[in-house]
Design a protein around this motif. Sequence first.
Motif, PDB file in Angstrom:
ATOM      1  N   SER A 345      36.433  13.228  50.759  1.00  0.00           N
ATOM      2  CA  SER A 345      37.512  14.636  50.717  1.00  0.00           C
ATOM      3  C   SER A 345      38.802  13.948  51.165  1.00  0.00           C
ATOM      4  O   SER A 345      39.777  14.914  50.379  1.00  0.00           O
ATOM      5  N   THR A 346      39.309  12.802  49.726  1.00  0.00           N
ATOM      6  CA  THR A 346      40.306  12.341  48.733  1.00  0.00           C
ATOM      7  C   THR A 346      41.205  13.317  47.925  1.00  0.00           C
ATOM      8  O   THR A 346      41.987  13.607  48.233  1.00  0.00           O
ATOM      9  N   LEU A 347      40.007  13.564  47.758  1.00  0.00           N
ATOM     10  CA  LEU A 347      40.083  14.140  46.676  1.00  0.00           C
ATOM     11  C   LEU A 347      40.569  15.653  46.236  1.00  0.00           C
ATOM     12  O   LEU A 347      41.038  15.951  45.615  1.00  0.00           O
ATOM     13  N   PRO A 348      39.929  16.537  47.385  1.00  0.00           N
ATOM     14  CA  PRO A 348      40.494  18.241  46.805  1.00  0.00           C
ATOM     15  C   PRO A 348      41.756  17.768  47.430  1.00  0.00           C
ATOM     16  O   PRO A 348      42.796  18.307  46.612  1.00  0.00           O
ATOM     17  N   LEU A 349      42.014  16.962  48.073  1.00  0.00           N
ATOM     18  CA  LEU A 349      43.775  17.200  49.141  1.00  0.00           C
ATOM     19  C   LEU A 349      44.654  16.168  47.657  1.00  0.00           C
ATOM     20  O   LEU A 349      45.672  17.012  47.648  1.00  0.00           O
ATOM     21  N   PHE A 350      44.095  15.480  47.145  1.00  0.00           N
ATOM     22  CA  PHE A 350      44.784  14.822  46.258  1.00  0.00           C
ATOM     23  C   PHE A 350      45.290  16.503  45.547  1.00  0.00           C
ATOM     24  O   PHE A 350      46.988  15.840  44.644  1.00  0.00           O
TER      25      PHE A 350
END
Length: 422
Positions: A345-350
């Motif tokens: 979940s961190t990746l698209p937000l990043f």
Amino acid sequence: MSSNEDAVYAKVSWRLVPFLFLCYVAAYLDRVNVGFAKLQMQADLQFSDTVYGIGAGIFFIGYFLFEVPSNLLMSKTGARIWIARIMITWGLISSALMLADDATTFYALRFLLGVAEAGFFPGVILYLTYWYPARRRARIIALFMSAVAVAGIVGGPLSGWIMKRFAGQSGLAGWQWLFLLEGVPSVLIGVWTLFYLDDDIRSAKWLAEDEKQVLERGIRAEAQGKAAMSLRQVFGSGKVWLLALVYFCFVMGLYGVSFWLPQLIKNTGVKDVFDVGLLTAIPYTVAALTMVLVARHSDRSGERRWHAAWSALAGCAGLVVSTIYADNTVVAMAALSVGTAGILSTLPLFWSLPTALLTGTAAAAGIAMINSIGNLAGFASPYLVGAIKDATHSTATGMYMLAASLLLGGLLVVCGVKRGAS
């Protein structure tokens, strides 16, 4: 926001996202199927965990060296030809891993696989900025990046089945069949890319002129709010380097799970390779749902930093609990599911952060630079976990190291990234 505008973006999404998603499933599967091959390959070729870790991670050295040039070339040649080139070459090299018979050959082919794939992921992220303004991008990137989770859902059972079903056929080991069969789809999709993908809005024959104008207005309006940066400014920007460090921390967790999840599940007492494959689908299924829901909430609220930080904290907690209860399959699987969901979940937000700050050639270079530096964690993570496991005969210390990295990334994104990039 008009319903007509929403309809145009929906049309674009239905055209682009499923296809790019399929490309990334193939790419990610070819990148990490070495984690399943390890379950047989390591014994057949007498590799230590350190040798395996180096081989798994050296992919990212080739990736690092060639990613920025690859992304700049894509911005000049166009996405259609360049993404097709990437997919065809990486599919051929991935299949060639079946020929590895010693550590040197293993290292060389994994390095070449990284060279071949360099530019695919940042190229797609850049490509999406040609179509979507920042306010719509987190959910689209999440849908694209959920391919990582789906590759785990599909790839786990598929890899386990191939290795069990084809072991010994035509004199080849199960892991050799794994590399051969899972490389072929990438080549076929690469050929398809030449006929399917468009370079930009203007070249899309499936869009009417008024629809193109709607999309182009959205991109122009966003570009006006971004400060132009030269390539020199991009490489000298503290903001870009901070984002690269944050991404490094997140990727440490990602590839800790990607390359070691089959082994972690096996360590809980699951012995059959097909059962291991089936169980790996559980954390990735939870992650696929979670990352899209979290990104959708982030798009609606317009907030990025705290969404990313809380996701990183969940990833950290999941790895810690799974390590403490490593001999309990049920508890470990539940914790690994939470951890995998948080990490992914961190990746698209990043990626909604740098794409909101950079534009033009600076975006091509900046995105590639952040991704290439961050993905050096793809070398560091499996290598360090493997070396620590050889030294301590346990994966526990390695998992705690990955958890600490995720915690640091969460703190950096909250404290270091300016609120204006939220």
